[in-house]
Enzyme design. Structure first.
Site, PDB file in Angstrom:
ATOM      1  N   ARG A  21     -48.640 -19.788  10.929  1.00 39.91           N
ATOM      2  CA  ARG A  21     -48.373 -19.108   9.624  1.00 39.91           C
ATOM      3  C   ARG A  21     -49.985 -18.468   9.325  1.00 39.91           C
ATOM      4  O   ARG A  21     -49.189 -17.707   8.627  1.00 39.91           O
ATOM      5  CB  ARG A  21     -47.818 -19.950   8.863  1.00 39.91           C
ATOM      6  CG  ARG A  21     -46.451 -20.520   9.225  1.00 39.91           C
ATOM      7  CD  ARG A  21     -45.738 -22.079   8.575  1.00 39.91           C
ATOM      8  NE  ARG A  21     -44.203 -21.746   8.277  1.00 39.91           N
ATOM      9  CZ  ARG A  21     -43.787 -22.417   8.177  1.00 39.91           C
ATOM     10  NH1 ARG A  21     -44.081 -24.035   7.455  1.00 39.91           N
ATOM     11  NH2 ARG A  21     -42.263 -22.804   8.334  1.00 39.91           N
ATOM     12  N   LYS A  36     -26.513 -30.990  13.495  1.00 38.24           N
ATOM     13  CA  LYS A  36     -25.307 -30.842  12.653  1.00 38.24           C
ATOM     14  C   LYS A  36     -24.575 -29.608  12.576  1.00 38.24           C
ATOM     15  O   LYS A  36     -25.069 -28.199  12.321  1.00 38.24           O
ATOM     16  CB  LYS A  36     -26.096 -31.120  11.812  1.00 38.24           C
ATOM     17  CG  LYS A  36     -26.866 -32.739  11.642  1.00 38.24           C
ATOM     18  CD  LYS A  36     -25.992 -33.808  10.411  1.00 38.24           C
ATOM     19  CE  LYS A  36     -26.454 -35.277  10.841  1.00 38.24           C
ATOM     20  NZ  LYS A  36     -27.251 -35.596   9.835  1.00 38.24           N
ATOM     21  N   GLY A  83     -37.686 -23.944  12.282  1.00 41.81           N
ATOM     22  CA  GLY A  83     -38.883 -24.760  13.018  1.00 41.81           C
ATOM     23  C   GLY A  83     -38.722 -25.059  14.847  1.00 41.81           C
ATOM     24  O   GLY A  83     -39.622 -24.957  15.262  1.00 41.81           O
ATOM     25  N   GLY A 113     -35.617 -23.212   6.571  1.00 42.83           N
ATOM     26  CA  GLY A 113     -34.390 -23.165   5.470  1.00 42.83           C
ATOM     27  C   GLY A 113     -34.346 -21.694   5.153  1.00 42.83           C
ATOM     28  O   GLY A 113     -33.152 -21.747   4.288  1.00 42.83           O
TER      29      GLY A 113
HETATM   30  P1  AMP Z   1     -31.262 -28.963  13.673  1.00 40.83           P
HETATM   31  O1  AMP Z   1     -32.360 -29.676  12.653  1.00 40.83           O
HETATM   32  O2  AMP Z   1     -29.824 -29.349  12.526  1.00 40.83           O
HETATM   33  O3  AMP Z   1     -30.940 -27.239  14.092  1.00 40.83           O
HETATM   34  O4  AMP Z   1     -31.264 -29.788  14.562  1.00 40.83           O
HETATM   35  C1  AMP Z   1     -31.850 -30.021  15.898  1.00 40.83           C
HETATM   36  C2  AMP Z   1     -32.192 -31.587  16.929  1.00 40.83           C
HETATM   37  O5  AMP Z   1     -31.437 -30.964  17.161  1.00 40.83           O
HETATM   38  C3  AMP Z   1     -33.513 -31.371  18.065  1.00 40.83           C
HETATM   39  O6  AMP Z   1     -34.162 -32.394  17.230  1.00 40.83           O
HETATM   40  C4  AMP Z   1     -32.596 -31.929  18.553  1.00 40.83           C
HETATM   41  O7  AMP Z   1     -33.260 -33.100  19.441  1.00 40.83           O
HETATM   42  C5  AMP Z   1     -31.260 -32.134  17.884  1.00 40.83           C
HETATM   43  N1  AMP Z   1     -30.024 -32.074  18.622  1.00 40.83           N
HETATM   44  C6  AMP Z   1     -29.665 -30.987  20.156  1.00 40.83           C
HETATM   45  N2  AMP Z   1     -29.008 -31.451  20.742  1.00 40.83           N
HETATM   46  C7  AMP Z   1     -28.523 -32.600  20.390  1.00 40.83           C
HETATM   47  C8  AMP Z   1     -27.361 -33.233  21.034  1.00 40.83           C
HETATM   48  N3  AMP Z   1     -26.780 -32.785  21.873  1.00 40.83           N
HETATM   49  N4  AMP Z   1     -27.622 -34.521  20.847  1.00 40.83           N
HETATM   50  C9  AMP Z   1     -27.927 -35.021  19.366  1.00 40.83           C
HETATM   51  N5  AMP Z   1     -29.302 -34.022  18.903  1.00 40.83           N
HETATM   52  C10 AMP Z   1     -29.571 -33.140  19.673  1.00 40.83           C
END
Ligand code: AMP
Length: 401
Positions: A39, A203, A356, A379
């Site tokens: 950045r 999620k 990120g 975001g």
């Molecule tokens: P996000 O902020 O929604 O992009 O999520 C990123 C996070 O998703 C990372 O910290 C990963 O550890 C988590 N993640 C990815 N795959 C899985 C999974 N199968 N089960 C639980 N957490 C996950």
């Protein structure tokens, strides 16, 4: 039609002072060392351009989320030091934001000099879009430039309220901000086809809006990571203890149905790395998604999914990737993300990475140089893809004659 006012549109008067809002929200380790200075490096073209116009520069940024005024660990001093090294010139550092030190140093700033204010969020008004803070900041300079893409989805004083204090001849978007917006807009409006979106992360809820907006625009959609399990469950699979957002099952089924109607091919993992517990020393098994044992959870995509996804990507002309394929923070569950990173980096497509975590994966995989564009704002980049108007960008638009 409204267009964004570019720094190139401004006729800077030599000898003027220019306030540049940057996004220096850089990750640091427990010793306060900067672990990734992307950045800071990304802000350099705008800073150099302003200096070349014969102006002096006042830099401002936030760092982290300080709650109650000054805290050593949120000081921008390490950033000033790093920037000083990168620019090979002195950065005059103010120990406050709008206090005496900042005022004196800004008043004494000479042509060609660069100064940096302390963390904007040490002032409570910053996140409240406070007009008094904005007007104090605006007193420092003749021109305002916003190059802080990462905060443009927030109406904060230094990206929103402050813009009311400059007319269209004295405010503009910097090079980084313009580049970010152009990449996102081209992706949405005129992608070279086939256009493949790759999503992952924990999620569905965080990416639902982006998925809905992207679906009519893409040719193929790959869904991996934790969010895939809500879709697999919606298709009737037994997902064991894998991550599930029960309340979104219907929404997930809708997306799958809509995809079929639109002719968009949606791909989900066919196998996973299943673990007994959410930990780095858990026992693991490679199983098909139809055979996840009860009580086990899928923490990464398996090798067959990697092969499938690689095949799906092979004819892509545009790839947008947001969200890791597994829990990449633990080595045991990072292979899927690493291999997807390699596959995306090696493709001949225009490749855009947002978020990120995903930028971190690409960096760890050693693929950063081979990606067309890595967005600096998680975001904010997601909101652009969702088709939303960013408050910090809206205030820098003008009507084109
Ligand atoms: P996000 O902020 O929604 O992009 O999520 C990123 C996070 O998703 C990372 O910290 C990963 O550890 C988590 N993640 C990815 N795959 C899985 C999974 N199968 N089960 C639980 N957490 C996950």
């Amino acid at each position: 039609m409204s267009v964004i006012i570019s720094i190139k549109d401004i006729e800077f008067k030599a000898g003027s002072k220019v306030f540049i809002r940057c996004d220096f929200n850089t990750p640091m380790d427990e010793f306060g060392n900067i672990t990734d200075d992307r950045r800071i490096r990304s802000a350099i073209p705008t800073i150099k351009y302003v200096l070349d116009q014969g102006c002096s520069v006042i830099l401002a940024s936030h760092l982290g989320r300080p709650k109650n005024g000054f805290e050593d660990k949120f000081s921008l001093l390490p950033v000033a030091k790093r920037l000083s090294r990168l620019l090979d010139r002195e950065i005059i550092f103010a120990s406050d934001v709008i206090g005496n030190d900042a005022k004196t140093k800004a008043a004494n700033l000479k042509h060609g000099e660069v100064m940096m204010l302390e963390n904007l969020r040490f002032e409570k008004g910053e996140t409240k879009d406070d007009e008094n803070l904005a007007s104090e900041l605006a007193k420092f300079s003749d021109y305002y430039v916003n190059d802080a893409f990462g905060v443009c989805h927030r109406a904060h004083a230094s990206v929103h309220a402050i813009t009311k204090l400059y007319d269209n001849e004295h405010k503009a978007a910097g090079f980084l901000l313009i580049k970010e917006i152009e990449f996102a807009q081209n992706l949405i409006k005129r992608p070279a086809r086939p256009f493949v979106a790759v999503t992952g992360g924990s999620k569905v809820s965080g990416k639902l809006q982006a998925l809905t907006n992207l679906l009519p625009r893409v040719d193929k959609l790959i869904i991996g990571g934790g969010m895939a399990f809500t879709f697999l469950k919606a298709m009737g699979e037994n997902i064991g203890n894998s991550l599930l957002e029960e309340e979104l099952l219907e929404e997930a089924a809708n997306i799958l149905k809509k995809g079929r109607e639109l002719g968009v091919k949606i791909y989900l993992p066919v196998d996973v790395v299943a673990a007994q517990t959410f930990s780095a020393d858990s026992a693991i098994k490679y199983v098909s998604t139809q055979e996840i044992p009860n009580g086990w959870m899928g923490l990464d995509i398996g090798p067959a999914s990697v092969r499938l996804f690689r095949e799906v990507l092979s004819d892509a002309q545009t790839i947008w990737w947001n969200g890791p394929m597994g829990v990449f923070e633990m080595d045991k569950f990072s292979k899927g993300s690493m291999k997807m990173s390699h596959a995306i980096a090696e493709s001949f497509a225009t490749t855009v990475v947002g978020g990120g975590d995903t930028a971190d994966v690409v960096e760890r995989a050693g693929d950063a140089d081979e990606i067309t564009f890595i967005s600096t704002g998680g975001g904010a980049s997601l909101e652009l893809i969702e088709g939303k108007e960013l408050p910090g960008v809206k205030v820098l638009l003008k009507e084109e004659e």
